[in-house]
Scaffold this motif. Structure first.
Motif, mmCIF file in Angstrom:
data_model
loop_
_atom_site.group_PDB
_atom_site.id
_atom_site.type_symbol
_atom_site.label_atom_id
_atom_site.label_comp_id
_atom_site.label_asym_id
_atom_site.label_seq_id
_atom_site.Cartn_x
_atom_site.Cartn_y
_atom_site.Cartn_z
ATOM 1 N N SER A 110 0.826 -1.201 0.000
ATOM 2 C CA SER A 110 0.000 0.000 0.000
ATOM 3 C C SER A 110 0.867 1.261 0.000
ATOM 4 O O SER A 110 2.047 1.232 0.365
ATOM 5 N N LYS A 111 0.268 2.372 -0.411
ATOM 6 C CA LYS A 111 0.975 3.650 -0.434
ATOM 7 C C LYS A 111 1.379 4.055 0.986
ATOM 8 O O LYS A 111 0.575 3.955 1.913
ATOM 9 N N GLY A 112 2.598 4.526 1.149
ATOM 10 C CA GLY A 112 3.053 4.983 2.447
ATOM 11 C C GLY A 112 2.527 6.377 2.747
ATOM 12 O O GLY A 112 2.604 7.276 1.912
ATOM 13 N N LYS A 113 1.954 6.573 3.943
ATOM 14 C CA LYS A 113 1.403 7.871 4.344
ATOM 15 C C LYS A 113 2.239 8.560 5.415
ATOM 16 O O LYS A 113 1.880 9.633 5.892
ATOM 17 N N GLY A 114 3.311 7.905 5.844
ATOM 18 C CA GLY A 114 4.130 8.495 6.893
ATOM 19 C C GLY A 114 3.458 8.382 8.261
ATOM 20 O O GLY A 114 2.612 7.534 8.501
ATOM 21 N N PHE A 115 3.853 9.285 9.185
ATOM 22 C CA PHE A 115 3.274 9.284 10.531
ATOM 23 C C PHE A 115 1.907 9.970 10.459
ATOM 24 O O PHE A 115 1.787 11.112 10.013
ATOM 25 N N ALA A 116 0.865 9.266 10.880
ATOM 26 C CA ALA A 116 -0.497 9.797 10.801
ATOM 27 C C ALA A 116 -1.167 9.719 12.166
ATOM 28 O O ALA A 116 -0.883 8.837 12.975
ATOM 29 N N GLY A 117 -2.066 10.659 12.399
ATOM 30 C CA GLY A 117 -2.810 10.674 13.657
ATOM 31 C C GLY A 117 -3.971 9.696 13.629
ATOM 32 O O GLY A 117 -4.250 9.037 12.631
ATOM 33 N N VAL A 118 -4.716 9.635 14.732
ATOM 34 C CA VAL A 118 -5.778 8.640 14.861
ATOM 35 C C VAL A 118 -6.974 8.946 13.962
ATOM 36 O O VAL A 118 -7.700 8.042 13.558
ATOM 37 N N VAL A 119 -7.203 10.226 13.631
ATOM 38 C CA VAL A 119 -8.328 10.568 12.763
ATOM 39 C C VAL A 119 -8.086 10.020 11.360
ATOM 40 O O VAL A 119 -8.952 9.385 10.765
ATOM 41 N N LYS A 120 -6.896 10.246 10.828
ATOM 42 C CA LYS A 120 -6.580 9.751 9.483
ATOM 43 C C LYS A 120 -6.324 8.246 9.480
ATOM 44 O O LYS A 120 -6.767 7.536 8.583
ATOM 45 N N ARG A 121 -5.632 7.757 10.487
ATOM 46 C CA ARG A 121 -5.197 6.362 10.495
ATOM 47 C C ARG A 121 -6.322 5.394 10.837
ATOM 48 O O ARG A 121 -6.423 4.315 10.258
ATOM 49 N N HIS A 122 -7.175 5.762 11.783
ATOM 50 C CA HIS A 122 -8.210 4.834 12.269
ATOM 51 C C HIS A 122 -9.632 5.359 12.126
ATOM 52 O O HIS A 122 -10.583 4.661 12.475
#
Length: 207
Positions: A110-122
């Protein structure tokens, strides 16, 4: 019969069905692949074939000895088979084994998104945006309990590295094949960036 093939993602487009409905399709360059090794249960403990795909700029001595005169392959991947005796080194595998209407499974990174917060990640909703709250809009909230157990539980959904992991999409429908140009068009999206490596295999059951 070899149940899969190696390919790379070319990009996305759209087609129109007979009823005039637009369908998103992914165009994949699938093969041609060459069988570079046949593994048997008697020798390796399982039946599988190794396929070579792409063209490498250079090979080290070990890779040259393994591939011999078969070619300079950039990618080598294995597929399990039921009967390895029916396959021999040097056999060619192309997109002609798939037909329009078949269902396939696609594995990619999958495309790498880097460090993401809980809103974007989950998909968290975040905290309240009124009643005096100033910095809770995208915060996770409390992450632990009180005295018992007195620690953060393993597996808790938190901020962190997102993407760049192996993803399998199952039950994609083949819209069209083009053996002349080694192209495979599937309805829907597959994981990864353009030119990303994909492992394509026939699905046992549809989505």
């Amino acid at each position: 019969m070899i149940p899969g093939i190696i390919g790379k993602k070319i990009g996305m487009s759209q087609v129109f069905s007979d009823g005039g409905i637009a369908e998103a399709v992914t165009v994949i360059e699938a093969g041609p692949c060459i069988v570079t090794q046949v593994k048997t249960s008697a020798k390796e403990g399982y039946d599988a074939v190794q396929l070579g795909f792409g063209t490498a700029k250079r090979l080290n001595k070990a890779e040259q000895g393994h591939l011999k005169e078969l070619g300079k392959f950039e990618q080598l991947r294995e597929f399990r088979v039921d009967d390895s005796a029916a396959v021999k080194v040097g056999d060619k595998v192309d997109v002609s084994q798939f037909q329009a209407g078949d269902f396939i499974n696609v594995i990619g990174i999958s495309k790498g998104k880097g460090f993401a917060g809980v809103v974007k990640r989950h998909g968290f909703h975040g905290g309240p945006k009124t009643h005096g709250q100033t910095d809770r809009h995208r915060a996770p909230g409390a992450i632990g309990a009180t005295t018992s157990p007195g620690r953060v539980l393993k597996g808790l959904r938190m901020a962190g590295h997102m993407g760049s992991e192996q993803v399998t999409v199952k039950g994609l429908k083949v819209y069209k094949t083009d053996p002349e140009h080694n192209l495979l068009m599937v309805i829907g999206a597959v994981p990864g960036n353009k030119n990303g490596l994909l492992l394509i295999s026939k699905a046992n059951k549809r989505k």
